[in-house]
Design an enzyme around this catalytic site. Structure first.
Site, PDB file in Angstrom:
ATOM      1  N   GLU A  97     -11.936  -7.043  -1.673  1.00 30.04           N
ATOM      2  CA  GLU A  97     -12.760  -6.494  -0.573  1.00 30.04           C
ATOM      3  C   GLU A  97     -13.511  -5.271  -1.034  1.00 30.04           C
ATOM      4  OE1 GLU A  97      -9.810  -5.848   2.433  1.00 30.04           O
ATOM      5  OE2 GLU A  97     -10.065  -7.844   3.207  1.00 30.04           O
TER       6      GLU A  97
ATOM      7  N   THR B 233      -1.370  -4.601   0.466  1.00 27.85           N
ATOM      8  CA  THR B 233      -1.726  -5.260   1.700  1.00 27.85           C
ATOM      9  C   THR B 233      -1.906  -6.774   1.551  1.00 27.85           C
ATOM     10  OG1 THR B 233      -2.893  -3.243   2.178  1.00 27.85           O
ATOM     11  CG2 THR B 233      -3.160  -5.015   3.721  1.00 27.85           C
TER      12      THR B 233
ATOM     13  N   LYS C 250      -2.493 -14.135   1.857  1.00 34.74           N
ATOM     14  CA  LYS C 250      -3.449 -13.505   2.771  1.00 34.74           C
ATOM     15  C   LYS C 250      -3.612 -12.064   2.329  1.00 34.74           C
ATOM     16  CE  LYS C 250      -5.611 -12.340   6.623  1.00 34.74           C
ATOM     17  NZ  LYS C 250      -6.574 -11.421   6.072  1.00 34.74           N
TER      18      LYS C 250
END
Length: 124
Positions: A124, A39, A28
């Site tokens: 992202e 992260t 994830k």
């Protein structure tokens, strides 16, 4: 936010094709990836019994192998929140002592590399 599920699995077999066990990993996270992970949460499970020392040693090799987590970068940022965990249910017997490190290293390197590449594809 992840745009697709990141899950990989592989089956370990002996020379006769008999299943010895399975490795399954999920990841994830996609942002702030720098060559020291970031992260991300990564969980890898196996049903093969193994000593904690073997799990630690082979996981360290896998995350540092070519194309794996500590070799990828998306945006040059790092986070202190990255984690990778390797768990064993110990449902299957231990592998032969002379083969277990090589088998674990190969399977974990494959899972880690594939998941790391999925993370990069989902940047992202």
């Amino acid at each position: 936010t992840d745009t697709f599920a990141k899950a990989r699995s592989c089956v370990v077999r002996d020379s006769d094709g008999k299943e010895l066990g399975r490795f399954t990993g999920i990841a994830k996270g996609a942002g702030m990836i720098e060559p020291n992970m970031a992260t991300m949460l990564v969980y890898i499970m196996t049903d093969i019994d193994a000593d904690p020392e073997l799990l630690k040693k082979t996981l360290a090799k896998a995350v540092n192998s070519e194309g794996s987590f500590n070799r990828i970068s998306v945006d040059s940022d790092q986070s202190t929140s990255d984690s990778i965990m390797l768990l064993s249910s110990q449902k299957k017997a231990k592998l032969p002592a002379d083969e277990e490190e090589a088998i674990f290293t190969e399977a974990l390197s494959r899972i880690c590399s594939e998941l790391a590449q999925d993370v990069v594809r989902n940047d992202e």
